[in-house]
Design a protein around this motif. Structure first.
Motif, mmCIF file in Angstrom:
data_model
loop_
_atom_site.group_PDB
_atom_site.id
_atom_site.type_symbol
_atom_site.label_atom_id
_atom_site.label_comp_id
_atom_site.label_asym_id
_atom_site.label_seq_id
_atom_site.Cartn_x
_atom_site.Cartn_y
_atom_site.Cartn_z
ATOM 1 N N LEU A 1 8.533 2.117 -9.916
ATOM 2 C CA LEU A 1 7.937 0.893 -9.383
ATOM 3 C C LEU A 1 8.984 0.024 -8.694
ATOM 4 N N HIS A 2 10.159 -0.059 -9.299
ATOM 5 C CA HIS A 2 11.254 -0.809 -8.679
ATOM 6 C C HIS A 2 11.629 -0.173 -7.338
ATOM 7 N N GLY A 3 11.653 1.159 -7.303
ATOM 8 C CA GLY A 3 11.987 1.847 -6.068
ATOM 9 C C GLY A 3 10.989 1.568 -4.957
ATOM 10 N N ILE A 4 9.710 1.600 -5.294
ATOM 11 C CA ILE A 4 8.669 1.326 -4.300
ATOM 12 C C ILE A 4 8.808 -0.097 -3.769
ATOM 13 N N ARG A 5 8.990 -1.045 -4.670
ATOM 14 C CA ARG A 5 9.112 -2.443 -4.243
ATOM 15 C C ARG A 5 10.368 -2.672 -3.416
ATOM 16 N N THR A 6 11.459 -2.021 -3.813
ATOM 17 C CA THR A 6 12.724 -2.169 -3.080
ATOM 18 C C THR A 6 12.604 -1.634 -1.665
ATOM 19 N N VAL A 7 12.069 -0.431 -1.534
ATOM 20 C CA VAL A 7 11.914 0.193 -0.224
ATOM 21 C C VAL A 7 10.936 -0.601 0.642
ATOM 22 N N ALA A 8 9.893 -1.144 0.023
ATOM 23 C CA ALA A 8 8.895 -1.897 0.778
ATOM 24 C C ALA A 8 9.494 -3.136 1.427
ATOM 25 N N THR A 9 10.522 -3.718 0.809
ATOM 26 C CA THR A 9 11.150 -4.920 1.372
ATOM 27 C C THR A 9 12.082 -4.603 2.533
ATOM 28 N N GLY A 10 12.325 -3.312 2.762
ATOM 29 C CA GLY A 10 13.247 -2.924 3.827
ATOM 30 C C GLY A 10 14.637 -2.616 3.327
ATOM 31 N N PRO B 1 0.276 3.176 5.450
ATOM 32 C CA PRO B 1 0.793 2.647 4.181
ATOM 33 C C PRO B 1 2.126 1.938 4.401
ATOM 34 N N ASP B 2 2.504 1.089 3.458
ATOM 35 C CA ASP B 2 3.799 0.424 3.530
ATOM 36 C C ASP B 2 4.914 1.342 3.066
ATOM 37 N N VAL B 3 4.599 2.200 2.095
ATOM 38 C CA VAL B 3 5.582 3.128 1.534
ATOM 39 C C VAL B 3 4.908 4.475 1.277
ATOM 40 N N VAL B 4 5.626 5.553 1.572
ATOM 41 C CA VAL B 4 5.168 6.893 1.201
ATOM 42 C C VAL B 4 6.081 7.416 0.097
ATOM 43 N N VAL B 5 5.499 7.781 -1.036
ATOM 44 C CA VAL B 5 6.246 8.433 -2.115
ATOM 45 C C VAL B 5 6.153 9.926 -1.852
ATOM 46 N N MET B 6 7.282 10.556 -1.543
ATOM 47 C CA MET B 6 7.303 11.905 -0.985
ATOM 48 C C MET B 6 8.059 12.899 -1.867
ATOM 49 N N ASP B 7 7.413 14.021 -2.181
ATOM 50 C CA ASP B 7 8.085 15.132 -2.846
ATOM 51 C C ASP B 7 8.885 15.911 -1.800
ATOM 52 N N VAL B 8 9.794 16.768 -2.245
ATOM 53 C CA VAL B 8 10.601 17.557 -1.306
ATOM 54 C C VAL B 8 9.984 18.926 -1.058
ATOM 55 N N ALA C 1 14.684 9.073 13.436
ATOM 56 C CA ALA C 1 15.086 8.431 14.686
ATOM 57 C C ALA C 1 14.069 8.726 15.782
ATOM 58 N N GLY C 2 13.703 7.704 16.531
ATOM 59 C CA GLY C 2 12.794 7.890 17.648
ATOM 60 C C GLY C 2 11.329 7.739 17.302
ATOM 61 N N VAL C 3 11.003 7.602 16.018
ATOM 62 C CA VAL C 3 9.606 7.412 15.628
ATOM 63 C C VAL C 3 9.169 6.008 16.043
ATOM 64 N N ALA C 4 8.059 5.925 16.773
ATOM 65 C CA ALA C 4 7.627 4.644 17.330
ATOM 66 C C ALA C 4 7.271 3.628 16.251
ATOM 67 N N GLN C 5 6.528 4.057 15.242
ATOM 68 C CA GLN C 5 6.139 3.173 14.150
ATOM 69 C C GLN C 5 6.540 3.811 12.821
ATOM 70 N N PRO C 6 7.815 3.715 12.478
ATOM 71 C CA PRO C 6 8.305 4.396 11.275
ATOM 72 C C PRO C 6 7.689 3.839 9.992
ATOM 73 N N VAL C 7 7.511 4.727 9.041
ATOM 74 C CA VAL C 7 6.986 4.355 7.723
ATOM 75 C C VAL C 7 8.118 4.504 6.712
ATOM 76 N N LYS C 8 8.225 3.589 5.786
ATOM 77 C CA LYS C 8 9.269 3.676 4.766
ATOM 78 C C LYS C 8 8.928 4.790 3.784
ATOM 79 N N ARG D 1 0.849 -1.198 0.000
ATOM 80 C CA ARG D 1 0.000 0.000 0.000
ATOM 81 C C ARG D 1 0.879 1.240 0.000
ATOM 82 N N VAL D 2 0.562 2.174 -0.891
ATOM 83 C CA VAL D 2 1.408 3.340 -1.121
ATOM 84 C C VAL D 2 0.616 4.630 -0.901
ATOM 85 N N LEU D 3 1.221 5.570 -0.190
ATOM 86 C CA LEU D 3 0.676 6.911 -0.043
ATOM 87 C C LEU D 3 1.487 7.850 -0.924
#
Length: 216
Positions: A114-123, A48-55, A72-79, A3-5
């Protein structure tokens, strides 16, 4: 299903990303927004599993939003995968320091997004070794520890050696060739390093190495 935001202040860009992502059988868009503050709020609600973020965005920029989502310090970090128009080392550096797991340009082909989203989603981290080397060469002084850092680490000598090679920007295959190990063995070492140091990905491992005086 990953799931992507999608967060970008340009509606056309958001629509394009959404269309590309939703066309994939293993990906779906959980939501979209046009500023960093809304991205943080939506991520807390939608998980979401991954956030696609603009700067560059209004209200709260992508760097600060990334820090709130994955820092750092985020309790439930999002990729977070940062996708921006600006190919500036400063942006790449600040995004990765904020906790992003990857960095792409908006003119990258859809397959790369798409490769980037899948790569980041795997950790894993989406940072090419040459980019890592360039960034470390330019910005390492900012993240080096004070002189009195003791450099203590829970890593074994071999794990420490692998960490130093990660900090040099080497890929798993390059580390395997350097240490005369199999890629599978290197992958196991990398996994152990991340687990022992409570790190999310290779990007954080690089920063950790420099912060703790472990890089060469």
């Amino acid at each position: 299903m990953t799931r992507v935001l999608v967060c970008d202040d340009q509606a056309l860009i958001r629509a394009g990303f959404t269309t590309i992502i939703d066309a994939q059988p293993d990906l779906e868009v959980a939501g979209e927004c046009g500023d960093g503050r809304t991205a943080v709020d939506l991520a807390a609600r939608l998980r979401p599993d991954v956030v696609v973020m603009d700067v560059r965005m209004p209200v709260l920029d992508g760097i600060e939003a990334t820090r709130l989502l994955a820092g750092a310090g985020v309790a439930q970090p999002v990729k977070v995968l940062v996708v921006t128009t600006f190919n500036l080392d400063e942006y790449v550096y600040e995004a990765l320091r904020a906790g992003a797991s990857g960095f792409l340009l908006k003119d990258a082909p859809p397959a790369q997004l798409l490769h980037g989203i899948r790569t980041v989603a795997t950790g894993a981290a989406l940072v090419a070794p040459e980019v890592t080397r360039r960034l470390i060469g330019r910005f390492a002084a900012r993240i080096r520890p004070p002189r009195d850092t003791d450099g203590e680490t829970p890593l074994t000598p071999r794990e420490l050696e692998v960490l130093r090679l990660i900090a040099d920007g080497l890929s798993n295959s390059e580390i395997a060739a350097t240490l005369v190990l199999s890629p599978e063995t290197v992958k196991t070492y990398v996994s152990r390093i991340l687990t022992k140091l409570d790190l999310r990905d290779r990007v954080q491992a690089v920063v950790y190495a420099y912060r703790h005086g472990l890089a060469r």
